[in-house]
Design a protein around this motif. Structure first.
Motif, PDB file in Angstrom:
ATOM      1  N   TYR A  14     -20.601  16.463  18.952  1.00 16.61           N
ATOM      2  CA  TYR A  14     -19.495  16.777  19.861  1.00 16.61           C
ATOM      3  C   TYR A  14     -19.000  15.541  20.596  1.00 16.61           C
ATOM      4  O   TYR A  14     -19.798  14.730  21.071  1.00 16.61           O
ATOM      5  CB  TYR A  14     -19.946  17.846  20.869  1.00 16.61           C
ATOM      6  N   TYR A  15     -17.680  15.435  20.699  1.00 20.93           N
ATOM      7  CA  TYR A  15     -17.105  14.349  21.499  1.00 20.93           C
ATOM      8  C   TYR A  15     -17.531  14.532  22.942  1.00 20.93           C
ATOM      9  O   TYR A  15     -17.499  15.649  23.473  1.00 20.93           O
ATOM     10  CB  TYR A  15     -15.578  14.402  21.453  1.00 20.93           C
ATOM     11  N   HIS A  21     -17.544  23.999  25.990  1.00 23.75           N
ATOM     12  CA  HIS A  21     -16.986  25.302  26.387  1.00 23.75           C
ATOM     13  C   HIS A  21     -17.417  26.335  25.346  1.00 23.75           C
ATOM     14  O   HIS A  21     -18.132  26.002  24.390  1.00 23.75           O
ATOM     15  CB  HIS A  21     -15.468  25.217  26.537  1.00 23.75           C
ATOM     16  N   GLY A  23     -15.927  27.617  22.968  1.00 17.49           N
ATOM     17  CA  GLY A  23     -15.483  27.292  21.607  1.00 17.49           C
ATOM     18  C   GLY A  23     -16.463  26.356  20.937  1.00 17.49           C
ATOM     19  O   GLY A  23     -16.946  26.614  19.832  1.00 17.49           O
ATOM     20  N   SER A  24     -16.785  25.248  21.619  1.00 21.99           N
ATOM     21  CA  SER A  24     -17.740  24.316  21.007  1.00 21.99           C
ATOM     22  C   SER A  24     -19.106  24.979  20.866  1.00 21.99           C
ATOM     23  O   SER A  24     -19.838  24.728  19.900  1.00 21.99           O
ATOM     24  CB  SER A  24     -17.831  23.012  21.803  1.00 21.99           C
ATOM     25  N   THR A  27     -19.805  26.953  17.372  1.00 27.71           N
ATOM     26  CA  THR A  27     -20.316  26.279  16.171  1.00 27.71           C
ATOM     27  C   THR A  27     -21.834  26.155  16.265  1.00 27.71           C
ATOM     28  O   THR A  27     -22.566  26.406  15.313  1.00 27.71           O
ATOM     29  CB  THR A  27     -19.677  24.868  16.022  1.00 27.71           C
ATOM     30  N   ASP A  52     -20.978  12.698  19.691  1.00 28.08           N
ATOM     31  CA  ASP A  52     -20.132  11.696  19.038  1.00 28.08           C
ATOM     32  C   ASP A  52     -19.559  10.831  20.165  1.00 28.08           C
ATOM     33  O   ASP A  52     -18.709  11.300  20.925  1.00 28.08           O
ATOM     34  CB  ASP A  52     -19.027  12.470  18.296  1.00 28.08           C
ATOM     35  N   ALA A 230     -19.141   8.726  12.607  1.00 25.18           N
ATOM     36  CA  ALA A 230     -19.722  10.011  13.028  1.00 25.18           C
ATOM     37  C   ALA A 230     -20.343  10.777  11.865  1.00 25.18           C
ATOM     38  O   ALA A 230     -21.433  11.351  11.986  1.00 25.18           O
ATOM     39  CB  ALA A 230     -18.649  10.858  13.695  1.00 25.18           C
ATOM     40  N   ASN A 233     -23.975  10.433  10.847  1.00 23.43           N
ATOM     41  CA  ASN A 233     -25.093  10.953  11.661  1.00 23.43           C
ATOM     42  C   ASN A 233     -25.984  11.897  10.863  1.00 23.43           C
ATOM     43  O   ASN A 233     -27.191  11.955  11.049  1.00 23.43           O
ATOM     44  CB  ASN A 233     -24.556  11.653  12.917  1.00 23.43           C
ATOM     45  N   TYR A 234     -25.342  12.656   9.932  1.00 25.71           N
ATOM     46  CA  TYR A 234     -26.102  13.650   9.168  1.00 25.71           C
ATOM     47  C   TYR A 234     -27.168  12.971   8.302  1.00 25.71           C
ATOM     48  O   TYR A 234     -28.224  13.549   8.040  1.00 25.71           O
ATOM     49  CB  TYR A 234     -25.159  14.453   8.262  1.00 25.71           C
ATOM     50  N   VAL A 257     -18.866  23.574  10.530  1.00 22.39           N
ATOM     51  CA  VAL A 257     -17.808  22.887  11.281  1.00 22.39           C
ATOM     52  C   VAL A 257     -16.623  23.803  11.545  1.00 22.39           C
ATOM     53  O   VAL A 257     -16.432  24.797  10.849  1.00 22.39           O
ATOM     54  CB  VAL A 257     -17.275  21.645  10.516  1.00 22.39           C
ATOM     55  N   GLU A 260     -10.505  22.537  11.898  1.00 20.43           N
ATOM     56  CA  GLU A 260      -9.643  21.356  12.023  1.00 20.43           C
ATOM     57  C   GLU A 260     -10.315  20.081  11.526  1.00 20.43           C
ATOM     58  O   GLU A 260      -9.665  19.057  11.349  1.00 20.43           O
ATOM     59  CB  GLU A 260      -9.162  21.192  13.481  1.00 20.43           C
ATOM     60  N   ILE A 261     -11.632  20.153  11.314  1.00 22.39           N
ATOM     61  CA  ILE A 261     -12.333  18.952  10.847  1.00 22.39           C
ATOM     62  C   ILE A 261     -12.939  19.210   9.465  1.00 22.39           C
ATOM     63  O   ILE A 261     -13.868  18.550   9.039  1.00 22.39           O
ATOM     64  CB  ILE A 261     -13.410  18.501  11.865  1.00 22.39           C
ATOM     65  N   TRP A 290     -10.797  29.221  14.954  1.00 27.12           N
ATOM     66  CA  TRP A 290     -10.829  28.903  16.389  1.00 27.12           C
ATOM     67  C   TRP A 290     -10.883  30.151  17.243  1.00 27.12           C
ATOM     68  O   TRP A 290     -10.409  31.215  16.841  1.00 27.12           O
ATOM     69  CB  TRP A 290      -9.544  28.175  16.781  1.00 27.12           C
ATOM     70  N   TRP A 291     -11.351  29.956  18.433  1.00 30.77           N
ATOM     71  CA  TRP A 291     -11.107  30.932  19.496  1.00 30.77           C
ATOM     72  C   TRP A 291      -9.758  30.572  20.085  1.00 30.77           C
ATOM     73  O   TRP A 291      -9.534  29.416  20.484  1.00 30.77           O
ATOM     74  CB  TRP A 291     -12.171  30.834  20.601  1.00 30.77           C
ATOM     75  N   GLY A 298      -8.293  27.513  22.320  1.00 31.51           N
ATOM     76  CA  GLY A 298      -8.993  27.356  23.586  1.00 31.51           C
ATOM     77  C   GLY A 298      -9.506  25.932  23.719  1.00 31.51           C
ATOM     78  O   GLY A 298     -10.120  25.396  22.802  1.00 31.51           O
TER      79      GLY A 298
HETATM   80  N1  MSP Z   1     -16.673  14.725  17.053  1.00 38.07           N
HETATM   81  C1  MSP Z   1     -16.005  15.532  16.102  1.00 38.07           C
HETATM   82  C2  MSP Z   1     -16.970  16.022  15.050  1.00 38.07           C
HETATM   83  C3  MSP Z   1     -17.697  14.963  14.282  1.00 38.07           C
HETATM   84  S1  MSP Z   1     -18.817  15.642  13.154  1.00 38.07           S
HETATM   85  C4  MSP Z   1     -19.299  14.406  12.210  1.00 38.07           C
HETATM   86  C5  MSP Z   1     -15.376  16.729  16.788  1.00 38.07           C
HETATM   87  N2  MSP Z   1     -15.874  17.079  17.961  1.00 38.07           N
HETATM   88  S2  MSP Z   1     -15.300  18.234  18.908  1.00 38.07           S
HETATM   89  O1  MSP Z   1     -16.100  18.178  20.076  1.00 38.07           O
HETATM   90  O2  MSP Z   1     -13.897  18.056  19.083  1.00 38.07           O
HETATM   91  O3  MSP Z   1     -15.456  19.591  18.163  1.00 38.07           O
HETATM   92  C6  MSP Z   1     -16.702  20.050  17.760  1.00 38.07           C
HETATM   93  C7  MSP Z   1     -16.661  21.467  17.264  1.00 38.07           C
HETATM   94  O4  MSP Z   1     -16.224  22.364  18.287  1.00 38.07           O
HETATM   95  C8  MSP Z   1     -15.763  21.689  16.070  1.00 38.07           C
HETATM   96  O5  MSP Z   1     -16.451  22.412  15.073  1.00 38.07           O
HETATM   97  C9  MSP Z   1     -14.649  22.502  16.638  1.00 38.07           C
HETATM   98  O6  MSP Z   1     -14.056  23.328  15.687  1.00 38.07           O
HETATM   99  C10 MSP Z   1     -15.373  23.296  17.710  1.00 38.07           C
HETATM  100  N3  MSP Z   1     -14.419  23.832  18.649  1.00 38.07           N
HETATM  101  C11 MSP Z   1     -13.751  23.200  19.648  1.00 38.07           C
HETATM  102  N4  MSP Z   1     -12.854  24.076  20.206  1.00 38.07           N
HETATM  103  C12 MSP Z   1     -12.936  25.269  19.580  1.00 38.07           C
HETATM  104  C13 MSP Z   1     -12.332  26.524  19.747  1.00 38.07           C
HETATM  105  N5  MSP Z   1     -11.397  26.747  20.638  1.00 38.07           N
HETATM  106  N6  MSP Z   1     -12.768  27.524  18.963  1.00 38.07           N
HETATM  107  C14 MSP Z   1     -13.790  27.373  18.054  1.00 38.07           C
HETATM  108  N7  MSP Z   1     -14.361  26.197  17.859  1.00 38.07           N
HETATM  109  C15 MSP Z   1     -13.888  25.117  18.540  1.00 38.07           C
HETATM  110  O7  MSP Z   1     -14.456  17.310  16.221  1.00 38.07           O
END
Ligand code: MSP
Length: 682
Positions: A14-15, A21, A23-24, A27, A52, A230, A233-234, A257, A260-261, A290-291, A298
């Motif tokens: 995660y960034y 939140h 949403g994150s 996953t 990340d 990033a 990392n896996y 994932v 969007e990614i 997504w949510w 979101g």
């Molecule tokens: N850093 C990259 C991922 C690198 S992996 C080698 C990234 N980070 S993120 O923090 O933006 O997102 C991480 C995850 O959170 C993603 O799978 C993303 O889809 C999920 N979500 C972030 N907002 C979301 C919603 N509103 N709903 C569902 N999942 C969401 O992308």
């Protein structure tokens, strides 16, 4: 001897430009459920998550706050660790891209790909979106934003290193065709193939060094592009290439994932990098949607989606549940309702609805009723384990549900496993109504009581096994109350065995795990609370005008402001005459179908048979009280001559009658004995 291969699954890292939140968290929660399931199957599991940290948007966020970048990323990364602890995420490793173990592997990958000619020096002139951390072509940008995401882009011209992605298009296409389960769910495969068909172009894998990121080997003027960094990392977490055990982990079984990614990074760039390294590809890349909140993604930056802590605090305050139970309720909602093929709308009101009906009513009540009766009739002791034979209909259904839940989890669809489990819970609740142990007790049929109760005791135990990957807290509390050891998570297979609750087991007194939320009080509280950030979130529980109209008989949707509610009641004559009564045409109706209405949490779209040529449509505000699947076949009473009214694009032809219990739940009025659809009610 080398260890055997573990089940290796990953979340995105995660960034750290913002806090997690719901949403994150989704996953991570879906991955957690899969990890727990595989452990229950007796497999060795390695579950990786992390942060990340080398992105430009991360250093920008630190600069904005005037914080030193490393201190900032330490602080926010820790927020993720804390949140995952809070949500009881059972990860085995947490990797941070600022750690030396990661940086070293990034440099190694870069060098290897450069040495074989897959990375070469060049110049980039084009668009870059810091928010997406993505390079875009001219054709992908319109009016200063990326068409795909709507994110702002900037024009950049810089010296970079390129990765020869174009060389891998054909191999990738072949691989995807030869391995149909690689890209999951199936619908994502076509998106990826279409993206490859457009022609893969070489991608820049470095950027100008502005002081944050991993320097490219032998060239400190540049840093490695954050996505190239990033994804590695896996692999870094396995100990590749130096650790002799790295291949007990690699290849990963599942990369989970968000959508969007998926296409650009996890389904093309990453597999191509692995091909370039002559490493096997992960078994599955699983993407979810997504949510949305009010139709929009979101995001914390928009302030439209709560953190997991906020959502849990809200549930605890509304229900008085323990924090553990509220966390499980959130886990249940997020895992069950996230869509893998599309998006789903998030709302706290749906969370409350699931809490009350699927958790308090269905799951919780099953346990409470069972234990209360066992206490009353059998002193809380399981007198005879073999009492209910394996031929009982609940036992047969339990077998089917076990298979369905297992298939769902094996095919990476955890929400469907929960839906299957709820079939067993519903059937067990129905079985109590049918076997009516209280009647048998009255008749002095002791054996009958024992048999009826054992059947549902076993259903409770099996449910506790099947919900364990999703709701570890509730699963343990159920086992504890059943007299089992709550600290031992049962093997998955024990859900396929009937009769494991032993003779002589002493159960505890029922202690409700999910205390029902009083919706009337909750609505009143929300209506009277001052507008605030939280209010914005909870305001979704207030109904649409249609819902208020349709649910006129249920106070679930009461929204009167406190001042109005507190006003002294006006004295009015509310009696009516017989003339008024005969105007009403009340009829018995049979519900044929029931469906939720997209975007309307309170409403169900019913079709009802009122003894006429064709069924009628009816929009009813009972979605918070009844699950649509429980309604078909039910006989109800409706006002049949109410003028039709268009709601949500449907002409609702009538209104159903329902009582309201003390918690604000609608209770449908049904005929006491068999009577045909269309019968008049006087
Ligand atoms: N850093 C990259 C991922 C690198 S992996 C080698 C990234 N980070 S993120 O923090 O933006 O997102 C991480 C995850 O959170 C993603 O799978 C993303 O889809 C999920 N979500 C972030 N907002 C979301 C919603 N509103 N709903 C569902 N999942 C969401 O992308």
């Amino acid at each position: 001897m080398a260890d055997s291969k573990k089940f290796y699954l990953t979340t995105p890292i995660y960034y750290v430009n913002g806090v997690p939140h719901v949403g994150s968290a989704t996953t991570t929660l879906v991955a957690d459920a899969l990890a727990r399931y595989h452990r229950q199957r007796g497999e060795e599991v390695f579950f990786l998550t992390g942060t990340d940290e080398n992105a430009q948007k991360v250093s920008d966020a630190a600069a904005k706050l005037g914080e030193e970048t490393q201190a900032f990323v330490d602080r926010i990364s820790n927020r993720f660790v804390e949140t995952w602890k809070f949500l009881d995420i059972s990860y085995d490793d947490f990797i941070r891209t600022t750690e030396p173990r990661h940086k070293e592997v990034v440099a190694e990958v870069f060098r290897r790909l450069r040495d074989r000619g897959d990375i070469y020096a060049g110049k980039y002139e084009g668009w870059y979106s810091v928010s997406d951390e993505t390079f875009f072509r001219d054709s992908e940008v319109k009016d200063g934003v990326a068409i795909e995401s709507g994110a702002k882009v900037e024009r950049v011209t810089e010296d970079v290193y390129y990765f020869k992605l174009s060389a891998y298009g054909e191999r990738l296409r072949e691989y995807i065709h030869a391995n149909p389960s690689f890209l999951q769910p199936d619908t994502r495969r076509n998106e990826v193939l279409a993206f490859i068909d457009e022609g893969l172009r070489d991608v820049a894998v470095s950027r100008r060094n502005t002081g944050w990121g991993i320097e490219t080997p032998d060239d400190p003027s540049q840093v490695v592009y954050v996505w190239f960094d990033a994804l590695i990392n896996y692999l870094a977490a396995t100990g590749w290439p130096g650790d002799t055990n790295w291949d007990t982990l690699w290849p990963a079984d599942v990369h989970l994932v968000g959508k969007e990614i998926y296409v650009r990074f996890h389904a093309t760039l990453w597999p191509a990098m692995l091909m370039g390294l002559d490493l096997p590809l992960p078994a599955h890349v699983l993407g979810h949607g997504w949510w949305l909140v009010g139709g929009e993604k979101g995001a914390k930056s928009k302030g439209n989606i709560p953190t997991p802590q906020e959502a849990v605090d809200y549930l605890v305050a509304a229900s008085g549940a323990t924090q553990g139970a509220a966390i499980d309720a959130l886990r249940y909602y997020l895992i069950r309702d996230i869509s893998f093929t599309g998006d789903a709308e998030f709302s706290l009101s749906t969370l409350v609805e699931h809490f009350n009906f699927q958790l308090a009513n269905d799951l919780g009540n099953l346990l409470n009723r069972t234990l209360n009766m066992l206490k009353q009739y059998e002193d809380s002791v399981i007198t005879e384990a073999a009492a209910a034979t394996a031929e009982s209909s609940v036992a047969t259904l339990a077998q089917e549900v076990y298979r369905e839940a297992t298939d769902a989890l094996e095919s990476l669809n955890p929400g469907a496993a929960l839906v299957a489990t709820w079939k067993l819970i519903a059937a067990a609740n129905k079985a109590i109504d049918t076997s009516a142990p209280w009647k048998r007790h009255k008749e002095g049929d002791k054996q009958g009581v024992i048999e009826a109760l054992y059947e549902v005791l076993e259903a409770n135990r099996i449910a506790s096994v099947l919900i364990a990957p999703f709701m570890p807290y509730a699963s343990a509390r159920i086992r504890e109350q059943l007299g089992l050891d709550p600290s031992v998570t049962p093997a998955w297979e024990t859900a396929s065995q009937w009769g494991l609750l032993a003779t002589g087991t002493q159960t505890l007194e029922a202690q409700p795990i999910f205390p029902r939320i009083n919706l009337k009080e909750l609505n009143a509280k929300e209506a009277s609370s001052k507008p605030s950030k939280e209010k914005k979130i909870v305001s979704e529980t207030t109904p649409t005008p249609e819902a208020t109209a349709a649910a006129a008989t249920t106070p679930v949707t009461e929204t009167a402001p406190a001042t109005e509610a507190a006003a002294p009641a006006e004295v009015i004559d509310d009696t009516i005459t017989i003339d008024d009564v005969i105007k009403l045409k009340l009829k018995v109706a049979e519900i044929k179908t029931a469906e939720r209405i997209k975007g309307a949490d309170k409403l169900l779209h019913l079709t009802i048979d009122v003894g006429e040529e064709a069924p009628r449509n009816l929009i009813a505000g009972i979605a918070e009280s009844y699950a649509p699947e429980d309604l078909p076949g039910k006989k109800i009473v409706v006002i049949a001559n109410l003028a039709p009214r268009k709601m949500r694009g449907v002409y609702s032809q009538g209104m159903l009658l329902a009582a309201t219990d003390e918690n604000g739940r609608a209770i449908l009025l049904t005929p006491e004995s068999e009577v045909g659809a269309g019968a008049e009610v006087r």
